[in-house]
Design an enzyme around this catalytic site. Structure first.
Site, PDB file in Angstrom:
ATOM      1  N   GLU A   1     -14.375 -30.782 -37.050  1.00 17.11           N
ATOM      2  CA  GLU A   1     -14.290 -31.469 -38.344  1.00 17.11           C
ATOM      3  C   GLU A   1     -15.361 -32.549 -38.409  1.00 17.11           C
ATOM      4  O   GLU A   1     -15.326 -33.403 -39.295  1.00 17.11           O
ATOM      5  CB  GLU A   1     -12.887 -32.015 -38.593  1.00 17.11           C
ATOM      6  CG  GLU A   1     -12.370 -32.963 -37.535  1.00 17.11           C
ATOM      7  CD  GLU A   1     -10.969 -33.456 -37.854  1.00 17.11           C
ATOM      8  OE1 GLU A   1     -10.795 -34.077 -38.907  1.00 17.11           O
ATOM      9  OE2 GLU A   1     -10.060 -33.223 -37.033  1.00 17.11           O
TER      10      GLU A   1
ATOM     11  N   CYS B   1      -7.600 -31.305 -37.014  1.00 18.35           N
ATOM     12  CA  CYS B   1      -7.543 -31.101 -35.555  1.00 18.35           C
ATOM     13  C   CYS B   1      -6.959 -29.753 -35.162  1.00 18.35           C
ATOM     14  O   CYS B   1      -6.868 -29.434 -33.982  1.00 18.35           O
ATOM     15  CB  CYS B   1      -6.702 -32.198 -34.903  1.00 18.35           C
ATOM     16  SG  CYS B   1      -7.365 -33.825 -35.168  1.00 18.35           S
TER      17      CYS B   1
ATOM     18  N   HIS C   1      -0.990 -32.244 -29.214  1.00 18.48           N
ATOM     19  CA  HIS C   1      -2.213 -32.819 -29.785  1.00 18.48           C
ATOM     20  C   HIS C   1      -2.154 -34.332 -29.549  1.00 18.48           C
ATOM     21  O   HIS C   1      -1.110 -34.958 -29.766  1.00 18.48           O
ATOM     22  CB  HIS C   1      -2.307 -32.504 -31.287  1.00 18.48           C
ATOM     23  CG  HIS C   1      -3.341 -33.333 -31.972  1.00 18.48           C
ATOM     24  ND1 HIS C   1      -4.655 -33.347 -31.552  1.00 18.48           N
ATOM     25  CD2 HIS C   1      -3.264 -34.216 -33.005  1.00 18.48           C
ATOM     26  CE1 HIS C   1      -5.348 -34.190 -32.314  1.00 18.48           C
ATOM     27  NE2 HIS C   1      -4.521 -34.729 -33.199  1.00 18.48           N
TER      28      HIS C   1
HETATM   29  P1  HMG Z   1      -1.357 -49.908 -36.059  1.00 15.96           P
HETATM   30  O1  HMG Z   1      -0.832 -50.412 -37.362  1.00 15.96           O
HETATM   31  O2  HMG Z   1      -2.673 -50.397 -35.606  1.00 15.96           O
HETATM   32  O3  HMG Z   1      -0.404 -50.216 -34.851  1.00 15.96           O
HETATM   33  O4  HMG Z   1      -1.362 -48.329 -36.179  1.00 15.96           O
HETATM   34  P2  HMG Z   1       1.184 -50.518 -34.769  1.00 15.96           P
HETATM   35  O5  HMG Z   1       1.442 -51.863 -35.283  1.00 15.96           O
HETATM   36  O6  HMG Z   1       1.969 -49.368 -35.347  1.00 15.96           O
HETATM   37  O7  HMG Z   1       1.304 -50.541 -33.188  1.00 15.96           O
HETATM   38  C1  HMG Z   1       1.203 -49.369 -32.435  1.00 15.96           C
HETATM   39  C2  HMG Z   1       2.288 -49.428 -31.358  1.00 15.96           C
HETATM   40  O8  HMG Z   1       1.961 -50.497 -30.483  1.00 15.96           O
HETATM   41  C3  HMG Z   1       3.676 -49.737 -31.923  1.00 15.96           C
HETATM   42  O9  HMG Z   1       4.628 -49.042 -31.142  1.00 15.96           O
HETATM   43  C4  HMG Z   1       3.823 -51.226 -31.660  1.00 15.96           C
HETATM   44  O10 HMG Z   1       5.185 -51.662 -31.526  1.00 15.96           O
HETATM   45  C5  HMG Z   1       3.083 -51.363 -30.347  1.00 15.96           C
HETATM   46  P3  HMG Z   1       5.667 -48.031 -31.855  1.00 15.96           P
HETATM   47  O11 HMG Z   1       6.271 -48.722 -33.008  1.00 15.96           O
HETATM   48  O12 HMG Z   1       4.802 -46.850 -32.321  1.00 15.96           O
HETATM   49  O13 HMG Z   1       6.607 -47.670 -30.759  1.00 15.96           O
HETATM   50  N1  HMG Z   1       2.573 -52.713 -30.121  1.00 15.96           N
HETATM   51  C6  HMG Z   1       2.633 -53.327 -28.923  1.00 15.96           C
HETATM   52  N2  HMG Z   1       3.120 -52.939 -27.736  1.00 15.96           N
HETATM   53  C7  HMG Z   1       3.018 -53.797 -26.676  1.00 15.96           C
HETATM   54  N3  HMG Z   1       2.467 -55.038 -26.800  1.00 15.96           N
HETATM   55  C8  HMG Z   1       1.949 -55.468 -27.979  1.00 15.96           C
HETATM   56  C9  HMG Z   1       2.033 -54.592 -29.109  1.00 15.96           C
HETATM   57  N4  HMG Z   1       1.620 -54.691 -30.399  1.00 15.96           N
HETATM   58  C10 HMG Z   1       1.975 -53.524 -31.001  1.00 15.96           C
HETATM   59  N5  HMG Z   1       1.405 -56.675 -28.079  1.00 15.96           N
HETATM   60  C11 HMG Z   1      -2.034 -46.129 -35.613  1.00 15.96           C
HETATM   61  C12 HMG Z   1      -1.423 -47.414 -35.094  1.00 15.96           C
HETATM   62  C13 HMG Z   1      -1.986 -45.081 -34.525  1.00 15.96           C
HETATM   63  C14 HMG Z   1      -1.223 -45.634 -36.817  1.00 15.96           C
HETATM   64  C15 HMG Z   1      -3.504 -46.415 -36.035  1.00 15.96           C
HETATM   65  O14 HMG Z   1      -4.272 -46.684 -34.890  1.00 15.96           O
HETATM   66  C16 HMG Z   1      -4.141 -45.289 -36.821  1.00 15.96           C
HETATM   67  O15 HMG Z   1      -4.063 -45.253 -38.050  1.00 15.96           O
HETATM   68  N6  HMG Z   1      -4.829 -44.299 -36.117  1.00 15.96           N
HETATM   69  C17 HMG Z   1      -5.455 -43.166 -36.763  1.00 15.96           C
HETATM   70  C18 HMG Z   1      -4.460 -42.125 -37.235  1.00 15.96           C
HETATM   71  C19 HMG Z   1      -3.705 -41.457 -36.118  1.00 15.96           C
HETATM   72  O16 HMG Z   1      -4.102 -41.469 -34.967  1.00 15.96           O
HETATM   73  N7  HMG Z   1      -2.581 -40.770 -36.472  1.00 15.96           N
HETATM   74  C20 HMG Z   1      -1.797 -40.042 -35.514  1.00 15.96           C
HETATM   75  C21 HMG Z   1      -1.070 -38.845 -36.130  1.00 15.96           C
HETATM   76  S1  HMG Z   1      -2.094 -37.849 -37.202  1.00 15.96           S
HETATM   77  C22 HMG Z   1      -2.992 -36.792 -36.119  1.00 15.96           C
HETATM   78  O17 HMG Z   1      -2.658 -36.692 -34.988  1.00 15.96           O
HETATM   79  C23 HMG Z   1      -4.176 -36.095 -36.683  1.00 15.96           C
HETATM   80  C24 HMG Z   1      -5.529 -36.701 -36.333  1.00 15.96           C
HETATM   81  O18 HMG Z   1      -5.868 -36.417 -34.990  1.00 15.96           O
HETATM   82  C25 HMG Z   1      -6.602 -36.194 -37.303  1.00 15.96           C
HETATM   83  C26 HMG Z   1      -6.774 -34.701 -37.523  1.00 15.96           C
HETATM   84  O19 HMG Z   1      -5.828 -33.927 -37.590  1.00 15.96           O
HETATM   85  O20 HMG Z   1      -7.934 -34.327 -37.782  1.00 15.96           O
HETATM   86  C27 HMG Z   1      -5.519 -38.212 -36.478  1.00 15.96           C
END
Ligand code: HMG
Length: 389
Positions: free
Chosen positions: A81, A113, A233
């Site tokens: 992609e 993906c 994945h």
């Molecule tokens: P975010 O808002 O940066 O992070 O989004 P958050 O606030 O949700 O924190 C992440 C985790 O860290 C949470 O745990 C927090 O509690 C924890 P959870 O609630 O999930 O259990 N946390 C901490 N832990 C310890 N100490 C701390 C602390 N602070 C927070 N101090 C997000 C995270 C992954 C959503 C973001 O990085 C993002 O948007 N990434 C891109 C999209 C993505 O990866 N999506 C995954 C599913 S979609 C997919 O897999 C397809 C893809 O590969 C694309 C394709 O298909 O082509 C993406």
């Protein structure tokens, strides 16, 4: 029925990376958010002279380099992609770089993906019908969200190459699978943007919803959902924990913490230090499991492929006798050891590298340690060549 599946598998990633602790420090975020929150330590950063084509060619080169596999395939399927052209398939360059035969079908596949899995199933269906076929499937991607965005810590890059045959040396893949598709906007990249757009929390929810739907569909087609190991994945490594909890809940299986870790952790070793590689990520996870854990012959592996937008597939596979002899674990480990760590400003500079878009000639600095590189862009054409000619 003839066994079909993965005869060889190898991956490649850039020779430079940034530690997520440095990204956290720069963004004034608690580093634990990345290490404990999403289970990521580092992420791979592309050099100026690499792209999805060079990553792909370098992954596939490992399969052919020692001369034990003939440089002759019936098809080359290129899943990505982050393709370099809206028209020409990246695999066309890769076939020439690898010195593969011309009488070979080459095409590029896309569905976020997921597309490598579509390629895998299309290839295996053809091999079941004609067991003499040899098909090279390469998945290659660069995950880019942008500096300072919530997605930043989930970037990365990598490619995986798989030689698919009858009577495979490594993994036989079942014919039946569980499928699910829906039209959702959780993650996408318009043609005019070189970074992805994403609704992060929604994308994670869609991933798990799709997994549940695939389990349901799988159940209707196959009796047993008993797997010894599962590869998911991996947009970030902790997604596997979330997915595996969902899997255990949906299938009513109970495991101790040790058993739970035994089923998924070896598959996360490479992702923790590379990051997301989109189409390649599930299969780099599979390589990580095979390279880093001694698995019993005949063990069952479940593979969950997910592509935003969205499409999911749950597959079952069986580990083949003496599979370790066909792996490239030592090469993978040496490649990861040999990487250079960038500081934050070097990473930001690499991220912001400007490629010529006006047709002017741009000669690219030699930075990759791979066998193939992007040497220059001129007249809107990309010129690839071996690093040492
Ligand atoms: P975010 O808002 O940066 O992070 O989004 P958050 O606030 O949700 O924190 C992440 C985790 O860290 C949470 O745990 C927090 O509690 C924890 P959870 O609630 O999930 O259990 N946390 C901490 N832990 C310890 N100490 C701390 C602390 N602070 C927070 N101090 C997000 C995270 C992954 C959503 C973001 O990085 C993002 O948007 N990434 C891109 C999209 C993505 O990866 N999506 C995954 C599913 S979609 C997919 O897999 C397809 C893809 O590969 C694309 C394709 O298909 O082509 C993406």
């Amino acid at each position: 029925m003839v066994r079909v599946g993965i005869d060889r598998i190898a991956f490649y990633t850039s020779n430079q990376f940034v530690a997520l602790k440095d990204v956290a420090d720069h963004n004034q975020i608690d580093p634990e958010k990345f290490s404990a929150g999403i289970w990521q330590e580092n992420m791979a950063v592309t050099t100026a002279d690499e792209d999805a084509v060079t990553l792909a060619a370098n992954a596939a080169e490992t399969i052919f380099a020692d001369g034990s596999i003939e440089r002759h395939v019936d098809q080359l399927l290129f899943a990505t992609e982050s393709g370099v052209d809206q028209s020409k398939a990246g695999g066309i360059y890769v076939r020439r770089l690898l010195g593969l035969n011309n009488n070979c079908r080459v095409v590029e596949l896309k569905q976020a993906c997921y597309s490598a899995t579509a390629g895998l199933q299309m290839a295996l269906a053809q091999i079941r019908a004609n067991p003499s076929l040899k098909i090279l499937l390469i998945a290659s991607d660069i995950a880019r969200y942008g500096l300072g965005t919530p997605g930043e810590a989930t970037q990365g890059c990598g490619a995986v190459a798989m030689l698919l045959t009858a009577n495979p040396s490594i993994l036989a893949i079942d014919e039946e699978a569980g499928l699910h598709s829906d039209d959702v906007m959780d993650f996408w990249r318009p043609n005019y943007s070189d970074t992805a757009m994403v609704d992060g929390k929604y994308s994670t929810k869609m991933y798990l919803t799709t997994l549940k739907a695939c389990i349901k569909d799988y159940r209707q087609r196959v009796d047993s959902l008993a797997f010894d190991h599962l590869c998911y994945h991996l947009p970030f490594s902790r997604m596997a924990e979330k997915a595996h909890k969902t899997f255990c809940r949906e299938t009513g299986t109970k495991f101790s913490a040790d058993e739970f870790a035994e089923q998924i952790n070896a598959g996360l070793v490479y992702n923790r230090t590379i990051g997301n590689s989109y189409t390649a990520s599930l299969y780099i996870g599979l390589t990580s499991l095979l390279d880093n854990q001694h698995i019993a012959e005949g063990a069952r592996i479940g593979l969950f492929s997910f592509g935003s937008g969205c499409m999911g597939e749950l597959m079952g596979a069986t580990v083949q006798p003496n599979y370790r002899q066909a792996l490239h674990a030592t090469k993978h480990s040496a490649m990861l050891q040999d990487r250079q760590q960038l500081n934050y400003s070097e990473y930001a500079q690499a991220f912001n590298f400007n490629y010529a878009k006006d047709g002017d000639e741009q000669v690219l600095p030699l930075q990759t340690k791979g066998t193939y590189r992007l040497a220059k862009i001129a007249n809107h054409q990309r010129h690839y060549e071996p690093t040492q000619s």
